[in-house]
Scaffold this active site. Structure first.
Site, PDB file in Angstrom:
ATOM      1  N   CYS A 175     -35.742  23.946   7.951  1.00 19.83           N
ATOM      2  CA  CYS A 175     -36.362  23.551   6.688  1.00 19.83           C
ATOM      3  C   CYS A 175     -36.842  24.736   5.864  1.00 19.83           C
ATOM      4  O   CYS A 175     -36.732  24.733   4.639  1.00 19.83           O
ATOM      5  CB  CYS A 175     -37.498  22.569   6.936  1.00 19.83           C
ATOM      6  SG  CYS A 175     -38.898  23.221   7.887  1.00 19.83           S
TER       7      CYS A 175
ATOM      8  N   VAL B 144     -34.032   9.019   5.273  1.00 19.38           N
ATOM      9  CA  VAL B 144     -33.753   7.612   5.529  1.00 19.38           C
ATOM     10  C   VAL B 144     -34.238   7.185   6.918  1.00 19.38           C
ATOM     11  O   VAL B 144     -34.729   6.060   7.082  1.00 19.38           O
ATOM     12  CB  VAL B 144     -32.243   7.317   5.359  1.00 19.38           C
ATOM     13  CG1 VAL B 144     -31.406   8.091   6.369  1.00 19.38           C
ATOM     14  CG2 VAL B 144     -31.963   5.824   5.454  1.00 19.38           C
ATOM     15  N   ASP B 145     -34.164   8.058   7.912  1.00 22.06           N
ATOM     16  CA  ASP B 145     -34.527   7.670   9.276  1.00 22.06           C
ATOM     17  C   ASP B 145     -36.011   7.322   9.387  1.00 22.06           C
ATOM     18  O   ASP B 145     -36.372   6.289   9.953  1.00 22.06           O
ATOM     19  CB  ASP B 145     -34.172   8.788  10.261  1.00 22.06           C
ATOM     20  CG  ASP B 145     -32.689   9.104  10.273  1.00 22.06           C
ATOM     21  OD1 ASP B 145     -31.889   8.163  10.144  1.00 22.06           O
ATOM     22  OD2 ASP B 145     -32.335  10.290  10.399  1.00 22.06           O
ATOM     23  N   SER B 146     -36.870   8.182   8.868  1.00 19.17           N
ATOM     24  CA  SER B 146     -38.301   7.903   8.966  1.00 19.17           C
ATOM     25  C   SER B 146     -38.711   6.752   8.059  1.00 19.17           C
ATOM     26  O   SER B 146     -39.649   6.012   8.379  1.00 19.17           O
ATOM     27  CB  SER B 146     -39.123   9.163   8.649  1.00 19.17           C
ATOM     28  OG  SER B 146     -38.833   9.664   7.363  1.00 19.17           O
TER      29      SER B 146
ATOM     30  N   MET C 254     -46.350  15.620   6.727  1.00 26.87           N
ATOM     31  CA  MET C 254     -46.998  16.877   7.093  1.00 26.87           C
ATOM     32  C   MET C 254     -46.586  17.944   6.083  1.00 26.87           C
ATOM     33  O   MET C 254     -45.403  18.263   5.951  1.00 26.87           O
ATOM     34  CB  MET C 254     -46.577  17.309   8.496  1.00 26.87           C
ATOM     35  CG  MET C 254     -46.937  16.341   9.579  1.00 26.87           C
ATOM     36  SD  MET C 254     -46.531  16.979  11.242  1.00 26.87           S
ATOM     37  CE  MET C 254     -44.761  17.195  11.100  1.00 26.87           C
TER      38      MET C 254
ATOM     39  N   MET D 146     -43.395  10.578   8.006  1.00 30.81           N
ATOM     40  CA  MET D 146     -42.359  10.316   7.007  1.00 30.81           C
ATOM     41  C   MET D 146     -41.961  11.611   6.304  1.00 30.81           C
ATOM     42  O   MET D 146     -42.784  12.250   5.654  1.00 30.81           O
ATOM     43  CB  MET D 146     -42.851   9.270   6.002  1.00 30.81           C
ATOM     44  CG  MET D 146     -43.218   7.940   6.657  1.00 30.81           C
ATOM     45  SD  MET D 146     -43.800   6.682   5.489  1.00 30.81           S
ATOM     46  CE  MET D 146     -42.264   6.301   4.616  1.00 30.81           C
TER      47      MET D 146
ATOM     48  N   CYS E 178     -41.703  22.867  16.234  1.00 31.64           N
ATOM     49  CA  CYS E 178     -42.341  21.977  15.269  1.00 31.64           C
ATOM     50  C   CYS E 178     -42.669  20.638  15.920  1.00 31.64           C
ATOM     51  O   CYS E 178     -43.757  20.092  15.727  1.00 31.64           O
ATOM     52  CB  CYS E 178     -41.428  21.773  14.061  1.00 31.64           C
ATOM     53  SG  CYS E 178     -42.197  20.820  12.725  1.00 31.64           S
TER      54      CYS E 178
END
Length: 353
Positions: free
Chosen positions: A198, A12-14, A33, A8, A102
């Site tokens: 990120c 919104v997707d996760s 993570m 997560m 990643c």
């Protein structure tokens, strides 16, 4: 009851992935993570997908769903497997794809290792992709929403990993996912998608590298395809193949970065036609299926957001893969990935050299 570890991110997707898995009857645990401290990479806390706000968004959805939630500290692995490689690739003249690394080394290696340790059955992510089992093996497929399809960044998945991975949002389009989030009262239902890497949210990769390494990258010459000096660049890591804007060259016509000479600290610029090629070589190739030394007619992408192009792929004697396109493709860049497709199925992929 099967047990699922839900990766997560706070998006919104996760979040919807977690809902779909719980709704399907799985015993779920939400995990985030922790990949770095924002202060370590010189940016403010609220600027990236790994901010404290995002962790709280993920935690709040887990609480709302009534599932346990934990944060796993993978900072050392992220530094070694993703950031270090990112920097080294730029320093060698390539353009890295840290999202692929990643996925390969963190989500589907480190997190899957944790899944086994905790005696869970699946790692679940919010990727727009699909997995199909038939004829005794697993196949990676494009997501139903072609505009969001993320199969390109997942080509490194092995049969073992595919067997223990689920992509529950992959059969939906983005608007359907947002509607599900609204219906469940998730206040991040309309949270914007993350657009940048990120750990470099401002897009200034060169400044990040300089801050992180303490190194400086000297100015050098822009040269044309005949070797004539036509300008001065501001450090070779600041440019990528195909770049046109920000060169500061008064050539009287558009010119593009065509080649980077690391040893000579020179950048070759030329016309757009100088960017075109019909042959690509790749190494570190992962075949999901159809490994055929005699060659394979398929389609391929050399960038995440490009359309498929028809090609023929074959394995060279040294193990590298040669891809010959039916028509030239633009700005093929070392360090990026080339991914092969057979219709909706991912055949395999590797790193462009």
């Amino acid at each position: 009851m099967k047990k699922a570890l839900i990766a997560m991110s706070g998006g919104v997707d996760s979040g919807v992935a977690a809902f779909l898995m719980k709704n399907a009857g799985y015993d779920c645990m939400g995990v985030t993570m922790k990949l770095y401290d924002n202060e370590d990479i010189g940016i403010s806390r609220d600027k990236t997908c790994c901010s404290l706000d995002d962790i709280e968004d993920a935690r709040n959805i887990a609480v709302k769903l009534g599932i346990p939630y934990h944060v796993f500290n993978f900072k050392d692995d992220f530094e070694e497997k993703v950031i270090k490689k990112f920097i080294e690739t730029y320093e060698k003249g390539g353009t890295p794809n840290p999202c692929i690394d990643c996925n390969r080394f963190l989500k589907f290696e480190k997190l899957m290792q944790r899944m086994y340790e905790l005696k869970y059955d699946y790692v679940v992510t919010g990727h727009y992709a699909d997995i199909e089992y038939k004829d005794g093996r697993y196949y990676l497929k494009r997501g139903a929403d072609r505009s969001k399809d993320q199969s390109y960044v997942l080509y490194s998945l092995t049969q073992e990993q595919l067997a223990h991975t689920l992509f529950p949002v992959g059969r939906y389009d983005k608007e359907e996912i947002r509607k599900i989030a609204e219906q469940q009262g998730f206040y991040n239902a309309h949270k914007p998608d993350s657009q940048d890497i990120c750990f470099v949210p401002d897009g200034d990769y060169a400044s990040f590298i300089e801050r992180h390494t303490g190194n400086t990258y000297p100015k050098g010459d822009f040269v044309d395809t005949q070797g004539n000096v036509i300008g001065t660049h501001n450090g070779i890591i600041r440019y990528t193949i195909g770049q046109r804007k920000g060169l500061g060259i008064a050539a009287g016509k558009p010119v593009y970065v065509c080649q980077k000479d690391i040893q000579g600290n020179k950048i070759v610029v030329g016309d757009e036609e100088n960017l075109m090629t019909d042959t690509v070589f790749a190494d570190n190739f992962n075949w999901i299926y159809k490994k055929n030394k005699l060659g394979l007619d398929c389609t391929a992408k050399t960038r995440y957001n490009m359309a498929d192009r028809k090609c023929r792929a074959e394995i060279c004697p040294d193990g590298k893969v040669k891809i010959v396109f039916d028509s030239p493709v633009r700005a093929v860049t070392s360090g990026q990935a080339v991914v092969l497709y057979d219709g909706d199925y991912v055949v395999g992929g590797g790193t462009i050299i």
